[in-house]
Design a protein around this motif. Structure first.
Motif, PDB file in Angstrom:
ATOM      1  N   CYS A 107      14.553  -4.499   4.483  1.00  0.00           N
ATOM      2  CA  CYS A 107      13.261  -3.864   4.215  1.00  0.00           C
ATOM      3  C   CYS A 107      12.087  -4.755   4.625  1.00  0.00           C
ATOM      4  CB  CYS A 107      13.153  -3.509   2.731  1.00  0.00           C
ATOM      5  SG  CYS A 107      13.553  -4.906   1.637  1.00  0.00           S
ATOM      6  N   ALA A 108      12.334  -6.079   4.661  1.00  0.00           N
ATOM      7  CA  ALA A 108      11.213  -7.000   4.903  1.00  0.00           C
ATOM      8  C   ALA A 108      10.557  -6.814   6.280  1.00  0.00           C
ATOM      9  CB  ALA A 108      11.671  -8.443   4.696  1.00  0.00           C
ATOM     10  N   PRO A 109      11.364  -6.724   7.363  1.00  0.00           N
ATOM     11  CA  PRO A 109      10.687  -6.619   8.664  1.00  0.00           C
ATOM     12  C   PRO A 109       9.948  -5.299   8.884  1.00  0.00           C
ATOM     13  CG  PRO A 109      13.006  -7.231   8.928  1.00  0.00           C
ATOM     14  CD  PRO A 109      12.808  -6.825   7.511  1.00  0.00           C
ATOM     15  N   VAL A 110      10.297  -4.252   8.132  1.00  0.00           N
ATOM     16  CA  VAL A 110       9.657  -2.956   8.394  1.00  0.00           C
ATOM     17  C   VAL A 110       8.342  -2.781   7.641  1.00  0.00           C
ATOM     18  CG1 VAL A 110      11.891  -1.866   8.869  1.00  0.00           C
ATOM     19  CG2 VAL A 110      10.864  -1.640   6.593  1.00  0.00           C
ATOM     20  N   CYS A 111       8.028  -3.714   6.738  1.00  0.00           N
ATOM     21  CA  CYS A 111       6.796  -3.552   5.949  1.00  0.00           C
ATOM     22  C   CYS A 111       5.579  -3.879   6.803  1.00  0.00           C
ATOM     23  CB  CYS A 111       6.844  -4.471   4.726  1.00  0.00           C
ATOM     24  SG  CYS A 111       5.320  -4.405   3.768  1.00  0.00           S
ATOM     25  N   PRO A 112       4.698  -2.906   7.009  1.00  0.00           N
ATOM     26  CA  PRO A 112       3.533  -3.174   7.863  1.00  0.00           C
ATOM     27  C   PRO A 112       2.563  -4.164   7.215  1.00  0.00           C
ATOM     28  CG  PRO A 112       3.469  -0.917   6.976  1.00  0.00           C
ATOM     29  CD  PRO A 112       4.750  -1.528   6.512  1.00  0.00           C
ATOM     30  N   GLY A 113       2.588  -4.269   5.896  1.00  0.00           N
ATOM     31  CA  GLY A 113       1.673  -5.182   5.220  1.00  0.00           C
ATOM     32  C   GLY A 113       2.288  -6.535   4.915  1.00  0.00           C
ATOM     33  N   GLN A 114       3.522  -6.756   5.373  1.00  0.00           N
ATOM     34  CA  GLN A 114       4.257  -7.989   5.077  1.00  0.00           C
ATOM     35  C   GLN A 114       4.215  -8.299   3.580  1.00  0.00           C
ATOM     36  OE1 GLN A 114       4.265 -11.042   7.865  1.00  0.00           O
ATOM     37  NE2 GLN A 114       3.555  -9.757   9.536  1.00  0.00           N
TER      38      GLN A 114
ATOM     39  N   LEU B  61      -1.579  -1.431 -11.330  1.00  0.00           N
ATOM     40  CA  LEU B  61      -3.041  -1.268 -11.484  1.00  0.00           C
ATOM     41  C   LEU B  61      -3.522   0.094 -10.983  1.00  0.00           C
ATOM     42  CD1 LEU B  61      -4.200  -4.804 -10.227  1.00  0.00           C
ATOM     43  CD2 LEU B  61      -3.782  -4.107 -12.592  1.00  0.00           C
ATOM     44  N   TYR B  62      -2.926   1.135 -11.471  1.00  0.00           N
ATOM     45  CA  TYR B  62      -3.304   2.524 -11.138  1.00  0.00           C
ATOM     46  C   TYR B  62      -3.083   2.890  -9.679  1.00  0.00           C
ATOM     47  CZ  TYR B  62      -5.501   1.647 -15.594  1.00  0.00           C
ATOM     48  OH  TYR B  62      -5.711   1.272 -16.882  1.00  0.00           O
ATOM     49  N   ARG B  63      -2.307   2.040  -8.944  1.00  0.00           N
ATOM     50  CA  ARG B  63      -1.974   2.477  -7.588  1.00  0.00           C
ATOM     51  C   ARG B  63      -0.460   2.548  -7.452  1.00  0.00           C
ATOM     52  NH1 ARG B  63      -1.827  -1.357  -4.014  1.00  0.00           N
ATOM     53  NH2 ARG B  63      -2.344  -3.336  -4.985  1.00  0.00           N
ATOM     54  N   GLN B  64      -0.062   3.267  -6.420  1.00  0.00           N
ATOM     55  CA  GLN B  64       1.363   3.362  -6.153  1.00  0.00           C
ATOM     56  C   GLN B  64       1.796   2.193  -5.282  1.00  0.00           C
ATOM     57  OE1 GLN B  64       1.857   7.258  -4.463  1.00  0.00           O
ATOM     58  NE2 GLN B  64       2.467   8.055  -6.458  1.00  0.00           N
ATOM     59  N   VAL B  65       2.875   1.512  -5.717  1.00  0.00           N
ATOM     60  CA  VAL B  65       3.435   0.418  -4.909  1.00  0.00           C
ATOM     61  C   VAL B  65       4.965   0.554  -4.898  1.00  0.00           C
ATOM     62  CG1 VAL B  65       1.581  -1.246  -5.336  1.00  0.00           C
ATOM     63  CG2 VAL B  65       3.524  -1.110  -6.923  1.00  0.00           C
ATOM     64  N   ALA B  66       5.570  -0.164  -3.983  1.00  0.00           N
ATOM     65  CA  ALA B  66       7.041  -0.178  -3.945  1.00  0.00           C
ATOM     66  C   ALA B  66       7.570  -1.037  -5.082  1.00  0.00           C
ATOM     67  CB  ALA B  66       7.504  -0.727  -2.594  1.00  0.00           C
TER      68      ALA B  66
ATOM     69  N   ARG C 273       0.845  -1.208   0.000  1.00  0.00           N
ATOM     70  CA  ARG C 273       0.000   0.000   0.000  1.00  0.00           C
ATOM     71  C   ARG C 273       0.871   1.245   0.000  1.00  0.00           C
ATOM     72  NH1 ARG C 273      -2.818  -3.070  -1.366  1.00  0.00           N
ATOM     73  NH2 ARG C 273      -4.812  -3.879  -0.678  1.00  0.00           N
ATOM     74  N   TRP C 274       2.065   1.148  -0.527  1.00  0.00           N
ATOM     75  CA  TRP C 274       3.077   2.208  -0.536  1.00  0.00           C
ATOM     76  C   TRP C 274       2.999   3.171   0.651  1.00  0.00           C
ATOM     77  CZ3 TRP C 274       7.747   3.059  -2.053  1.00  0.00           C
ATOM     78  CH2 TRP C 274       8.291   4.340  -1.841  1.00  0.00           C
ATOM     79  N   CYS C 275       3.782   2.854   1.660  1.00  0.00           N
ATOM     80  CA  CYS C 275       3.907   3.783   2.779  1.00  0.00           C
ATOM     81  C   CYS C 275       5.301   4.387   2.802  1.00  0.00           C
ATOM     82  CB  CYS C 275       3.616   3.071   4.094  1.00  0.00           C
ATOM     83  SG  CYS C 275       4.785   1.709   4.416  1.00  0.00           S
ATOM     84  N   GLY C 276       6.218   3.772   2.045  1.00  0.00           N
ATOM     85  CA  GLY C 276       7.567   4.330   1.955  1.00  0.00           C
ATOM     86  C   GLY C 276       8.519   3.863   3.043  1.00  0.00           C
ATOM     87  N   GLU C 277       8.031   3.031   3.986  1.00  0.00           N
ATOM     88  CA  GLU C 277       8.904   2.545   5.073  1.00  0.00           C
ATOM     89  C   GLU C 277      10.115   1.788   4.522  1.00  0.00           C
ATOM     90  OE1 GLU C 277       8.740   2.527   8.526  1.00  0.00           O
ATOM     91  OE2 GLU C 277       6.959   3.805   8.677  1.00  0.00           O
ATOM     92  N   CYS C 278       9.851   0.921   3.552  1.00  0.00           N
ATOM     93  CA  CYS C 278      10.936   0.092   2.999  1.00  0.00           C
ATOM     94  C   CYS C 278      11.982   0.965   2.312  1.00  0.00           C
ATOM     95  CB  CYS C 278      10.373  -0.947   2.035  1.00  0.00           C
ATOM     96  SG  CYS C 278       9.325  -0.257   0.739  1.00  0.00           S
ATOM     97  N   ALA C 279      11.520   1.924   1.513  1.00  0.00           N
ATOM     98  CA  ALA C 279      12.457   2.802   0.800  1.00  0.00           C
ATOM     99  C   ALA C 279      13.298   3.591   1.796  1.00  0.00           C
ATOM    100  CB  ALA C 279      11.698   3.741  -0.121  1.00  0.00           C
ATOM    101  N   ALA C 280      12.680   3.966   2.922  1.00  0.00           N
ATOM    102  CA  ALA C 280      13.402   4.781   3.903  1.00  0.00           C
ATOM    103  C   ALA C 280      14.546   4.017   4.574  1.00  0.00           C
ATOM    104  CB  ALA C 280      12.420   5.290   4.970  1.00  0.00           C
ATOM    105  N   VAL C 281      14.400   2.698   4.729  1.00  0.00           N
ATOM    106  CA  VAL C 281      15.462   1.960   5.413  1.00  0.00           C
ATOM    107  C   VAL C 281      16.496   1.366   4.459  1.00  0.00           C
ATOM    108  CG1 VAL C 281      13.991   1.342   7.377  1.00  0.00           C
ATOM    109  CG2 VAL C 281      14.251  -0.280   5.475  1.00  0.00           C
ATOM    110  N   CYS C 282      16.270   1.470   3.160  1.00  0.00           N
ATOM    111  CA  CYS C 282      17.216   0.853   2.216  1.00  0.00           C
ATOM    112  C   CYS C 282      18.467   1.714   2.093  1.00  0.00           C
ATOM    113  CB  CYS C 282      16.585   0.671   0.839  1.00  0.00           C
ATOM    114  SG  CYS C 282      17.762  -0.042  -0.342  1.00  0.00           S
ATOM    115  N   PRO C 283      19.648   1.164   2.436  1.00  0.00           N
ATOM    116  CA  PRO C 283      20.863   1.979   2.354  1.00  0.00           C
ATOM    117  C   PRO C 283      21.340   2.189   0.917  1.00  0.00           C
ATOM    118  CG  PRO C 283      21.303  -0.143   3.449  1.00  0.00           C
ATOM    119  CD  PRO C 283      19.905  -0.189   2.927  1.00  0.00           C
TER     120      PRO C 283
END
Lengths: 577, 144
Positions: free
Chosen positions: A546-553, A528-533, A508-518
């Motif tokens: 990035c895997a443990p920080v994803c709230p949607g797993q 499908l017309y939505r934003q995803v990582a 659901r693109w929250c950006g958490e994963c992108a934020a922790v990626c070094p």
């Protein structure tokens, strides 16, 4: 649960495993695991014959997964991935189970428990394999340049070798002058060549080659990137200190050794007339007709071997290894001494004579020339005392004359000192180099991968890796040249496809994963017309952070997926504890 | 294979170690290579980096029957990320909270940095952790 058709091979490792683990019981216990269609044991699974058998089994049974339970994956993960590939099975559907380093060798006193553990480890491996999918490695281009750290005999020779194979070479030397320990005025065994001349010749060859850039007073401060494409920051000394950035495909570490410095009073070190072997070399090089020490002519020399080598392992920071070059070097010093003045009486007090290979001939020559050899026991070393008038007396129990106590008056006592690892804290930190128990750099495998380290693209050679004489250092430098050039000449490296993947249905693109990626490997994408990582697979290094920080797993790391880890846990626990 | 009764006097805590391919795994391999013994009840699952361990895996392991989980972290040796210590620490904190929320003692999860030559440190940690788990008693299997 859907399963794959899996072949399982349990290795005796010639007894390394089967002495402590009942491999036949392990085989029987896992033969009925879901998916297993072939389960066998082998004396050495890594042997050509067994690999051929595995290939035949894969083809005959159309196997879709392979498990080999043998040594650490550090040794043979790639061997068996390649075996799988040769049989037409995707290499990433292979799992290596570590039954040696992490089971048999660690639990040698409890065969029952070790066997039970082995069964559980193999079950976990099978469970993981059932959830593998075919993957292909990514290719990235390599930079045709190498960084050589250390401009001693090994580093210089490596630099010349790499340049001749068409690579650009950056050669770093921490000291103000290149040359290292070989750069000395004395002659060296085996060929009697003068160290300084060897270095001068190598430096001339370096100068002839435009591809080589030599930096002195230089140190690495930072390294980023990965095998085939490293960015290295180097601080160059001199009057104006500056930092430069280099882009290289591989790094060869040739930082050499240090000589053992005896402690105060160790074998009389500190008395006038007690010197180390390198100090004695300088005396020999300066000799002109007679051997002179502090304006006194030397008539009696006593050598004491194994100083700083083969120390009692119980001692703190013991150098328990053999420095292996010193016996030959001391015998060669005896021949040089005899050449300067055959009247000089020489007494060599040794523990075990290790003039291996051609050096044995030097040992014979020394005895023929009247050099005396006395053997002492490791637990009863010689004593050095200073007498009135400044002469030294050495007392030794000679095992060759049934333990007779011999007193020798000496003008000079030469402590035959060994090699010790250099202090290289900064380099170890930046390059993440693995150190062995003895403090020298560690190769992956002393026989199979002798110049490679666990850090892909970083090679070691010379005495930085352990005691070596100069021909051996040069040989290992050339091994490092071959290995790194083989890597770079191919033009590309294959990177593990074990990278992060996003399930766009769950994201659901929250950006958490992108934020922790070094590595900035995760970007915003469209699904499908939505934003995803979206994971840039060539940039992702596969850390999985990035895997443990994803709230949607929604993120999984390939090869280590949520389902695989849980299946492994189940495998480890199966059948109750 | 006979099941080991946990309620016995000789209760040996089952420990799951999450280790990392390039840093702590060589350290654990070295313990075997140096023939330093530790409990066979210790089992290792290797991952690339300790910052990639999911808190749910820790809960899963405890609920399924492990008595303790040990994270053999990369520490400052991590080749992947400079903030590995902080990230792994955060995951361990979250996992302990998760354990507590499910009625498990958070002490069932331990973390320490194990370097590539930390063989003796590793066996030392295993011994100490087993002693601590012995005091806690066997874990209670959960509903996962």
């Amino acid at each position: 649960m859907s399963t794959l058709k899996i072949g399982v091979y349990i290795c005796h490792c010639g007894g390394n495993i089967s002495h402590y683990v009942d491999v036949e019981e392990v085989r029987a216990a896992v033969a009925g695991e879901p998916g297993v269609v072939v389960a066998k044991t082998a004396m050495f699974t890594c042997s050509d014959a067994t690999q051929q058998e595995i290939i035949a089994d894969i083809r005959e049974h159309n196997l879709e997964g392979l498990v080999v339970a043998s040594c650490s994956p550090k040794l043979h993960l790639f061997t068996f991935r390649e075996t799988a590939r040769r049989a037409g099975l995707n290499p990433y559907q292979y799992t290596q189970v570590n039954l040696r380093e992490q089971c048999s060798w660690a639990h040698r006193n409890n065969r029952r428990a070790a066997t039970e553990k082995a069964v559980r480890l193999v079950r976990a491996g099978i469970a993981r394999t059932n959830l593998t999918v075919p993957l292909e490695p990514f290719k990235i281009e390599t930079v045709p340049a190498v960084l050589v750290v250390g401009a001693g005999v090994a580093g210089l020779r490596a630099a010349v070798g790499m340049a001749d194979l068409g690579m650009n070479v950056y050669l770093l030397e921490k000291e103000a002058q290149p040359g290292g320990w070989v750069n000395r005025p004395g002659k060296m065994y085996p060929a009697g060549r003068v160290g300084k001349e060897i270095i001068a010749q190598l430096l001339a060859e370096v100068q002839e080659r435009e591809r080589i850039t030599l930096f002195t007073g230089a140190e690495i401060v930072e390294k980023s990137g990965s095998v085939g494409n490293f960015q290295v920051k180097v601080r160059v000394g001199g009057r104006r200190r500056q930092e430069i950035s280099l882009n290289v495909g591989a790094v060869i570490v040739a930082t050499g050794f240090d000589v053992y410095r005896p402690a105060a009073c160790e074998y009389g070190y500190g008395f006038t007339g007690v010197v180390t072997l390198p100090e004695y070399w300088d005396l020999l090089a300066a000799a002109n007709g007679n051997l002179i020490y502090r304006r006194k002519e030397i008539k009696d020399v006593v050598y004491i071997y194994c100083v700083g080598s083969r120390q009692d392992p119980e001692k703190e920071n013991a150098h328990s290894y053999c420095s292996r070059y010193c016996c030959s070097a001391a015998v060669y010093a005896a021949l040089q001494t005899a050449e300067i003045n055959p009247q000089i009486r020489q007494y060599h007090l040794y523990r075990d004579m290790r003039t291996y290979g051609k050096s044995e001939l030097l040992f014979t020559r020394a005895r023929e020339q009247g050099v005396r050899f006395l053997k002492f026991a490791g637990d009863n070393p010689p004593r050095v005392e200073e007498q009135a008038g400044g002469r030294l007396q050495v007392t030794v129990c000679d095992l060759l004359t049934y333990g007779e106590e011999v007193e020798i008056r000496a003008d000079l006592v030469v402590l035959v000192t060994g090699m010790v690892p250099r202090e290289n804290e900064q380099l170890v930190k930046v390059l993440k180099l693995p150190l062995g128990k003895d403090g020298f750099f560690n190769e992956i495998h002393p026989k199979l991968r002798p110049v490679e380290t666990v850090v892909d693209g970083v090679f070691i050679c010379g005495a930085a890796q352990g005691p070596k004489d100069y021909p051996e250092s040069v040989a290992s430098a050339l091994a490092a040249v071959t290995q790194s050039a083989a890597l770079l000449k191919k033009g590309y490296v294959e990177l593990e496809p074990l990278v992060a993947t996003v399930d766009p249905e769950r994201c659901r693109w929250c950006g958490e994963c992108a934020a922790v990626c070094p590595y900035a490997a995760i970007e915003k994408g469209q699904y499908l017309y939505r934003q995803v990582a979206w994971v840039n697979e060539a940039v992702c290094k596969g850390c999985g952070g990035c895997a443990p920080v994803c709230p949607g797993q929604a993120i999984d790391l390939r090869g280590y997926t949520d389902a695989q880890i849980k299946a492994m846990i189940d495998g480890l626990l199966k059948g109750g504890l | 294979m006979p099941a080991v009764g946990k309620e016995n006097e000789g209760y040996v805590p089952e420990i799951l170690v999450f280790s990392t391919n390039n840093v702590s795994d060589p350290g654990i391999d070295l313990a075997g290579g140096a023939h330093l013994p530790y409990s066979p009840a210790v089992k290792v699952i290797s991952v690339p980096c300790s910052s990639g361990i999911r808190p749910q895996w820790v809960l899963y392991a405890i609920e399924k029957g492990f008595d303790g989980v040990f994270v053999a972290a990369d520490g400052t040796d991590c080749a992947y990320r400079q903030d590995c210590v902080a990230r792994t620490g955060k995951i361990v904190g979250e996992a302990q909270e998760l354990l507590a929320n499910h009625g498990h003692a958070p002490q069932r999860l331990k973390m320490a940095a194990i370097c590539s030559v930390c063989a003796e440190q590793f066996t030392g940690y295993m011994k100490k952790f087993a002693e601590e788990l012995q005091k806690l008693g066997p874990s209670r299997k959960g509903s996962l």
